[in-house]
Design an enzyme around this catalytic site. Structure first.
Site: not given
Length: 184
Positions: A101, A145, A97, A80, A68, A124, A143
């Site tokens: 993921e 991740e 997701e 997520a 992150r 959000e 690409e």
């Protein structure tokens, strides 16, 4: 509850000015009147997201470990992602997701909880779902991740939360809500 009642507040928005338009959010400067005084507040608009508590047949939760940039470190989180379009149903985002993921899919998701991540300056909203009866599939990472999938016991995850080693709000909310509802 107090939050559920819309009270007449001594705050009036006079202007909203777009300052930055990004890939996942827009940043605005709001000009507001508060008790007769003019103030300038930051506001971040986010279209929304969905997260998933993927539960394996043996009761473990599949977690994703990823870098992150905002924290400059790797984090352990629930899978997520953001909505593809502002009107995409959050449950559809959750199905997508989960598979993208973790490399697993499911035929049924159950709504668990909704979370507003940063109410002071951002709108959000994330809906969190529970996925069981996981079916092996294939990861479909973007690409940019790099995600590692790990299976964890609920009690181990709670220990990370209480030790301050897990700090992602959606993940904490999802794990604790799941534990309260299903692990008592």
């Amino acid at each position: 509850m107090e939050e559920e009642k819309k009270k007449e507040a001594p705050v009036k928005r006079l202007e909203r000015n777009l300052k930055y338009q990004g890939n996942i959010l827009n940043v605005y400067e709001d000009v507001v009147e508060v008790n007769g005084h003019i103030a300038h507040w930051d506001f971040i608009h986010h279209d929304g997201a969905a997260a998933v508590v993927p539960v394996t047949a043996d009761g473990k939760i599949l977690m994703v470990r990823q870098y992150r940039n905002a924290l400059d470190r790797y984090t352990l989180e629930l899978p997520a992602g953001k909505l593809d379009t502002p009107d995409e149903p959050k449950i559809e985002c959750a199905y997508r997701e989960l598979e993208e993921e973790t490399g697993f899919r499911t035929e049924h998701m159950e709504y668990l909880i909704s979370v507003n991540t940063t109410v002071a300056f951002c709108n959000e909203a994330i809906d969190i779902f529970v996925a069981r009866d996981l079916i092996p599939s294939k990861q479909h990472l973007d690409e940019d991740e790099e995600i590692n999938v790990e299976a964890w016991d609920v009690e181990e995850l709670k220990k990370l939360i209480y030790a301050g080693k897990m700090t992602d709000g959606k993940t904490i909310a999802g794990i604790m809500a799941y534990a309260e509802k299903y692990c008592r």
